[in-house]
Design an enzyme around this catalytic site. Sequence first.
Site, PDB file in Angstrom:
ATOM      1  N   ARG A  72      41.725  27.933  32.343  1.00  0.00           N
ATOM      2  CA  ARG A  72      41.707  29.164  32.714  1.00  0.00           C
ATOM      3  C   ARG A  72      43.186  29.455  33.039  1.00  0.00           C
ATOM      4  O   ARG A  72      43.907  28.811  33.745  1.00  0.00           O
ATOM      5  CB  ARG A  72      41.256  29.557  34.202  1.00  0.00           C
ATOM      6  CG  ARG A  72      41.625  30.667  35.004  1.00  0.00           C
ATOM      7  CD  ARG A  72      40.790  31.013  35.728  1.00  0.00           C
ATOM      8  NE  ARG A  72      39.519  31.617  35.401  1.00  0.00           N
ATOM      9  CZ  ARG A  72      38.389  32.141  36.176  1.00  0.00           C
ATOM     10  NH1 ARG A  72      38.788  32.284  37.455  1.00  0.00           N
ATOM     11  NH2 ARG A  72      37.491  32.629  35.656  1.00  0.00           N
ATOM     12  N   HIS A  99      37.680  36.975  28.588  1.00  0.00           N
ATOM     13  CA  HIS A  99      36.872  36.511  29.376  1.00  0.00           C
ATOM     14  C   HIS A  99      35.474  36.079  28.809  1.00  0.00           C
ATOM     15  O   HIS A  99      34.593  36.484  29.360  1.00  0.00           O
ATOM     16  CB  HIS A  99      36.799  36.933  30.829  1.00  0.00           C
ATOM     17  CG  HIS A  99      36.075  36.285  31.735  1.00  0.00           C
ATOM     18  ND1 HIS A  99      35.962  34.682  31.687  1.00  0.00           N
ATOM     19  CD2 HIS A  99      35.889  36.313  33.255  1.00  0.00           C
ATOM     20  CE1 HIS A  99      35.786  34.248  32.949  1.00  0.00           C
ATOM     21  NE2 HIS A  99      35.673  35.141  33.726  1.00  0.00           N
ATOM     22  N   GLN A 102      32.200  34.974  30.910  1.00  0.00           N
ATOM     23  CA  GLN A 102      31.815  35.958  31.696  1.00  0.00           C
ATOM     24  C   GLN A 102      30.562  36.819  30.769  1.00  0.00           C
ATOM     25  O   GLN A 102      29.719  37.151  31.264  1.00  0.00           O
ATOM     26  CB  GLN A 102      32.666  36.865  32.044  1.00  0.00           C
ATOM     27  CG  GLN A 102      32.100  37.849  33.171  1.00  0.00           C
ATOM     28  CD  GLN A 102      31.469  37.247  34.309  1.00  0.00           C
ATOM     29  OE1 GLN A 102      32.332  36.269  34.822  1.00  0.00           O
ATOM     30  NE2 GLN A 102      30.258  37.484  34.675  1.00  0.00           N
ATOM     31  N   ASP A 188      35.126  46.124  37.268  1.00  0.00           N
ATOM     32  CA  ASP A 188      35.778  44.988  37.650  1.00  0.00           C
ATOM     33  C   ASP A 188      36.921  45.372  38.656  1.00  0.00           C
ATOM     34  O   ASP A 188      37.182  46.561  38.881  1.00  0.00           O
ATOM     35  CB  ASP A 188      35.993  44.257  36.446  1.00  0.00           C
ATOM     36  CG  ASP A 188      36.884  42.910  36.658  1.00  0.00           C
ATOM     37  OD1 ASP A 188      36.674  42.291  37.704  1.00  0.00           O
ATOM     38  OD2 ASP A 188      37.395  42.367  35.760  1.00  0.00           O
ATOM     39  N   CYS A 228      31.516  41.076  37.452  1.00  0.00           N
ATOM     40  CA  CYS A 228      31.997  39.761  37.164  1.00  0.00           C
ATOM     41  C   CYS A 228      32.098  39.006  38.421  1.00  0.00           C
ATOM     42  O   CYS A 228      31.753  37.711  38.656  1.00  0.00           O
ATOM     43  CB  CYS A 228      32.877  39.282  36.198  1.00  0.00           C
ATOM     44  SG  CYS A 228      34.503  40.139  36.719  1.00  0.00           S
ATOM     45  N   ARG A 256      26.216  32.175  34.941  1.00  0.00           N
ATOM     46  CA  ARG A 256      27.503  31.636  34.270  1.00  0.00           C
ATOM     47  C   ARG A 256      27.186  30.156  34.110  1.00  0.00           C
ATOM     48  O   ARG A 256      27.600  29.608  33.369  1.00  0.00           O
ATOM     49  CB  ARG A 256      28.635  31.766  35.354  1.00  0.00           C
ATOM     50  CG  ARG A 256      29.192  33.350  35.348  1.00  0.00           C
ATOM     51  CD  ARG A 256      29.698  33.563  34.514  1.00  0.00           C
ATOM     52  NE  ARG A 256      31.036  32.730  33.915  1.00  0.00           N
ATOM     53  CZ  ARG A 256      32.211  32.577  34.423  1.00  0.00           C
ATOM     54  NH1 ARG A 256      32.484  33.655  35.126  1.00  0.00           N
ATOM     55  NH2 ARG A 256      33.005  31.538  33.630  1.00  0.00           N
TER      56      ARG A 256
HETATM   57  N1  NVA Z   1      39.793  40.810  35.668  1.00  0.00           N
HETATM   58  C1  NVA Z   1      39.755  39.600  36.463  1.00  0.00           C
HETATM   59  C2  NVA Z   1      38.471  38.684  36.368  1.00  0.00           C
HETATM   60  C3  NVA Z   1      37.979  37.733  37.264  1.00  0.00           C
HETATM   61  C4  NVA Z   1      36.983  36.777  37.219  1.00  0.00           C
HETATM   62  C5  NVA Z   1      40.832  39.007  36.772  1.00  0.00           C
HETATM   63  O1  NVA Z   1      41.270  38.578  35.594  1.00  0.00           O
HETATM   64  O2  NVA Z   1      41.391  38.633  37.857  1.00  0.00           O
HETATM   65  N1   CP Z   2      33.635  35.929  37.437  1.00  0.00           N
HETATM   66  C1   CP Z   2      34.451  34.914  37.394  1.00  0.00           C
HETATM   67  O1   CP Z   2      35.081  34.380  36.404  1.00  0.00           O
HETATM   68  O2   CP Z   2      34.752  34.294  38.770  1.00  0.00           O
HETATM   69  P1   CP Z   2      35.774  33.348  39.319  1.00  0.00           P
HETATM   70  O3   CP Z   2      37.120  33.859  39.239  1.00  0.00           O
HETATM   71  O4   CP Z   2      35.365  33.062  40.563  1.00  0.00           O
HETATM   72  O5   CP Z   2      35.695  31.963  38.358  1.00  0.00           O
END
Ligand code: NVA
Ligand code: CP
Length: 259
Positions: A72, A99, A102, A188, A228, A256
Amino acid sequence: RYELYQPLRDRTLAMVFEKASTRTRVSFEAGMNQLGGIAINLNRGDTQLSRGEPIEDVARVISRMVDVVMIRTFEQTIIERFAAHSRVPVINGLTNEHHPCQILADIYTYVEHRGAIAGRTVAWIGDANNVLTSWLEAAGIFGFKVNVSTPPGYQLPPERAQGLSPRHFEAFTDPRAAVRDADLVTTDVWTSMGFEAENEARKRDFADWMVDAAMMRGAKPDALFMHCLPAHRGEEVTAEVIDGPQSVVWDEAENRMHV
Ligand code: NVA
Ligand code: CP
């Protein structure tokens, strides 16, 4: 009907987190454990990445010791540079642009509740972010349509919709028009990780893109709601919707791990 199923005994997953996580961390670690392997969690600050070790060198070293890597991180180019120097498969656990894990879970959740997603309409209300990009990539593969409504100034960059036919993508200025006849409404956070400096401006600009009960009534009567997570109740979604009967966010989060 839990049955022991451990095809990954003796296998090791390394997880590299340059951003925070609850679901991704726990789902990968618990999933790897169920499959008989182990997961090593590496937060950026605990590794030599934080002291300037090049991502290419980290990739070369980690991939000689483990069987699969999940990352990540920020720009997609970072994970691509890692993958280009890795001996083992690299899974995208979220970048600024994508992502995919997800959306695998979201589609699985849709199928569990409603059956095949082909021919269905998904309404995306809010920011044109990483999660939306992965929805759009899935639309062509699975054969569904994504109606997208973003505030002015936050539209999907045209290159991210390139090659998508009107059967798979349509942009709407009015969120109420985007949800019309939708089978699934999803949103989101207005400010994704890495964009915190824009938070105050975004709260103003996105105020009309909150998914509330009135907006859900514009969708099909049996429409599902997904997010998500993590969610900000009172911003992109009301508590009434996310905690209400159309919401499947807890199944979505659990899935997930299963996917
Ligand atoms: N769009 C959000 C998703 C978090 C799981 C982010 O990138 O922070
Ligand atoms: N939805 C998701 O990816 O959650 P986290 O940021 O908690 O991993």
